[in-house]
Structures are given as C-alpha cells and as structure tokens.
Design a protein around this motif. Sequence first.
Motif, mmCIF file in Angstrom:
data_model
loop_
_atom_site.group_PDB
_atom_site.id
_atom_site.type_symbol
_atom_site.label_atom_id
_atom_site.label_comp_id
_atom_site.label_asym_id
_atom_site.label_seq_id
_atom_site.Cartn_x
_atom_site.Cartn_y
_atom_site.Cartn_z
ATOM 1 N N LEU A 86 0.801 -1.227 0.000
ATOM 2 C CA LEU A 86 0.000 0.000 0.000
ATOM 3 C C LEU A 86 0.832 1.275 0.000
ATOM 4 O O LEU A 86 0.276 2.373 -0.043
ATOM 5 N N GLY A 87 2.144 1.151 0.030
ATOM 6 C CA GLY A 87 2.994 2.328 0.094
ATOM 7 C C GLY A 87 2.810 3.281 -1.076
ATOM 8 O O GLY A 87 2.880 4.508 -0.913
ATOM 9 N N SER A 88 2.548 2.749 -2.250
ATOM 10 C CA SER A 88 2.394 3.606 -3.424
ATOM 11 C C SER A 88 1.174 4.510 -3.321
ATOM 12 O O SER A 88 1.076 5.518 -4.032
ATOM 13 N N ARG A 89 0.253 4.171 -2.439
ATOM 14 C CA ARG A 89 -0.939 4.996 -2.221
ATOM 15 C C ARG A 89 -0.785 5.915 -1.014
ATOM 16 O O ARG A 89 -1.737 6.599 -0.634
ATOM 17 N N GLY A 90 0.380 5.931 -0.425
ATOM 18 C CA GLY A 90 0.608 6.788 0.732
ATOM 19 C C GLY A 90 -0.057 6.298 2.001
ATOM 20 O O GLY A 90 -0.200 7.055 2.968
ATOM 21 N N ILE A 91 -0.467 5.030 2.014
ATOM 22 C CA ILE A 91 -1.116 4.448 3.196
ATOM 23 C C ILE A 91 -0.049 3.801 4.070
ATOM 24 O O ILE A 91 0.754 3.004 3.588
ATOM 25 N N THR A 92 -0.035 4.136 5.346
ATOM 26 C CA THR A 92 0.882 3.499 6.278
ATOM 27 C C THR A 92 0.179 2.348 6.989
ATOM 28 O O THR A 92 -1.029 2.391 7.235
ATOM 29 N N VAL A 93 0.958 1.318 7.315
ATOM 30 C CA VAL A 93 0.425 0.117 7.977
ATOM 31 C C VAL A 93 1.397 -0.263 9.087
ATOM 32 O O VAL A 93 2.566 -0.564 8.823
ATOM 33 N N ASN A 94 0.929 -0.231 10.320
ATOM 34 C CA ASN A 94 1.784 -0.520 11.473
ATOM 35 C C ASN A 94 1.035 -1.356 12.499
ATOM 36 O O ASN A 94 -0.198 -1.426 12.477
ATOM 37 N N ALA A 95 1.786 -1.966 13.401
ATOM 38 C CA ALA A 95 1.200 -2.670 14.548
ATOM 39 C C ALA A 95 1.721 -2.050 15.828
ATOM 40 O O ALA A 95 2.882 -1.634 15.905
ATOM 41 N N VAL A 96 0.870 -1.987 16.827
ATOM 42 C CA VAL A 96 1.250 -1.549 18.169
ATOM 43 C C VAL A 96 1.172 -2.757 19.090
ATOM 44 O O VAL A 96 0.173 -3.491 19.083
ATOM 45 N N LEU A 97 2.226 -2.973 19.867
ATOM 46 C CA LEU A 97 2.341 -4.133 20.738
ATOM 47 C C LEU A 97 2.266 -3.680 22.192
ATOM 48 O O LEU A 97 3.280 -3.306 22.792
ATOM 49 N N PRO A 98 1.075 -3.646 22.801
ATOM 50 C CA PRO A 98 0.967 -3.229 24.200
ATOM 51 C C PRO A 98 1.642 -4.226 25.140
ATOM 52 O O PRO A 98 1.594 -5.448 24.915
ATOM 53 N N GLY A 99 2.249 -3.694 26.186
ATOM 54 C CA GLY A 99 2.719 -4.548 27.262
ATOM 55 C C GLY A 99 1.599 -4.783 28.262
ATOM 56 O O GLY A 99 0.411 -4.694 27.930
ATOM 57 N N PHE A 100 1.955 -5.080 29.498
ATOM 58 C CA PHE A 100 0.941 -5.305 30.533
ATOM 59 C C PHE A 100 0.129 -4.024 30.726
ATOM 60 O O PHE A 100 0.676 -2.973 31.048
ATOM 61 N N THR A 101 -1.182 -4.134 30.528
ATOM 62 C CA THR A 101 -2.048 -2.955 30.532
ATOM 63 C C THR A 101 -3.233 -3.184 31.459
ATOM 64 O O THR A 101 -3.745 -4.302 31.575
ATOM 65 N N GLN B 91 6.011 -1.210 10.681
ATOM 66 C CA GLN B 91 6.676 -1.368 11.960
ATOM 67 C C GLN B 91 5.796 -2.085 12.987
ATOM 68 O O GLN B 91 4.578 -1.870 13.020
ATOM 69 N N ASN B 92 6.426 -2.897 13.817
ATOM 70 C CA ASN B 92 5.790 -3.486 15.001
ATOM 71 C C ASN B 92 6.336 -2.724 16.203
ATOM 72 O O ASN B 92 7.465 -2.953 16.639
ATOM 73 N N ILE B 93 5.549 -1.809 16.730
ATOM 74 C CA ILE B 93 6.022 -0.828 17.695
ATOM 75 C C ILE B 93 5.644 -1.255 19.111
ATOM 76 O O ILE B 93 4.453 -1.330 19.450
ATOM 77 N N GLY B 94 6.631 -1.517 19.934
ATOM 78 C CA GLY B 94 6.383 -1.894 21.322
ATOM 79 C C GLY B 94 5.919 -0.701 22.144
ATOM 80 O O GLY B 94 6.477 0.395 22.045
ATOM 81 N N ALA B 95 4.875 -0.907 22.934
ATOM 82 C CA ALA B 95 4.362 0.125 23.835
ATOM 83 C C ALA B 95 4.128 -0.546 25.191
ATOM 84 O O ALA B 95 2.987 -0.772 25.597
ATOM 85 N N GLY B 96 5.242 -0.876 25.857
ATOM 86 C CA GLY B 96 5.144 -1.682 27.060
ATOM 87 C C GLY B 96 5.835 -1.112 28.273
ATOM 88 O O GLY B 96 6.100 -1.855 29.218
#
Length: 244
Positions: free
Chosen positions: A174-189, A235-240
């Motif tokens: 999807l990059g050619s359409r300017g769409i970003t695709v990411n994952a957020v990885l929550p820690g203990f919440t 990106q798989n972005i850690g948020a922990g």
Amino acid sequence: MYPQNLTGKTAVVTGSSRGIGRAIAARLAANGAAVTINYRSEAGAAEELVAQIVASGGSAQAVQGDIARIDDIQRLFDKAEIAFGPIDIVVANASIAILKPLIDCTEDDFDTLFGANARGTFFTLKEAAKRLRDGGRIVAVTTGGTRMFLGETSLYLGSKGAVEQFVRSLSRELGSRGITVNAVLPGFTNTDMLPERDRARAAGMSPFARVGETDDIADVVAFLASEQARWVTGQNIGAGGGVM
C-alpha cells in the motif's frame, strides 16, 4: 490538548466497546475523527461511548459485528461509509484470548482463536486495503507478549504473531498509495485481560514501576493515525513501558 488533528477524518475501530479499543476510539474522536465503534456483544458499553463522544461535540456510531465473520466485517465498513463517508483510518483491535498450556489446547481452541485473531484481522486488513482513501492509516493492535517468553500463551501469541507479519507485508503493498500500515504491541495494561494476581509482578518489570493504562496505548495509536506519522510504516512498535 492533542496535537494530532484528525478533523475531517473518518475512523473504524474494531473491538472498541471496552479496554484498549475503547480508549483508542475515544482518543481518535477527541482529536476530531468521526468514529465507528465496533462491538460483538456489549451494546450498552458501545452506546455509552457514543453518547460520551457526541456530548463532547464529536461524531460516532456503534455497529455490532463479529470480526470472525467476513460478512460482518463487510457490513461494518458499509455502515461506516454510509454514516461518515470514505474511510481514512482503520484500527484492527478486536481479539480474544485463550490461555492454557499447549498440551491442553484443543482443535476447537485453535480454530476459535485463530479464527478471530488471525483470520478475522486478516480480512479486516483486506477490507481496509480495499476501502481506505489514499494517504490513509492502518494500525493493528497485537501484544508485547510476542517479544517475551510466556507460558500458557502459545495459541494467543501465535495468532498475534501472524498479524505482525500481515502488517509488514501489507505496508509494502500500500505504500504507493501513501497508506501506512503498522502494529502496536501493548505490554501489561490495566484491563480486564490482566489478572489481578499478576499485576504487582507486571508493574515490577517496568522501569516506571507500573502497568500501562489504556490511554498510554491510545496515544501511540493516535500518533500513528496522524499526519505526523507519515514516514512510519511496516513497523511493530512496542508500547510496554520498557518491559519488552
């Protein structure tokens, strides 16, 4: 209060009647987006959130749907477009958990968990890819557990790990359409998915000496949904809180 201005944007957040999804939907609405709140069974909680958003001057609707069902996913997107127009932001948050030793997991457990978390999210991402406007944002919520060694989580982490790979591949498509695709990885919440018996130990694993709050995760997702995150994709972005 929040620098990520989403005025004029439309968003769909799956599994957003409670927990992390609820905080994400509320934050996107506070930042100006018109939000479609998806729920499977908790209609009262979803409608309560809609009422709160509308009372604060925002726009929102609640749509029932089980993401394990492809026709429900398609209906969810249909209703979002009918209510608010073309979609700019999709947050694939809905999931379920089955926690037990691998040796005790049944074929039904496997089918149920992968049906919702992997298959359901896959087809949510597919629908998002088809319907998002150019320059849109896709965020999947997985778990920081995929970066840790945790017992009794093989099915849950396996299904979430699959989603993290969906994200990496889809970002290239999807990059050619300017769409970003990411994952957020929550820690203990601090949600009802974190057992009370584990909270003190979980807090002790963070340098901040606490578990995360749902708003901590919503802030990260709101950034990824914004124009400021235009250069972040795949990106798989850690948020922990430093746990993983």
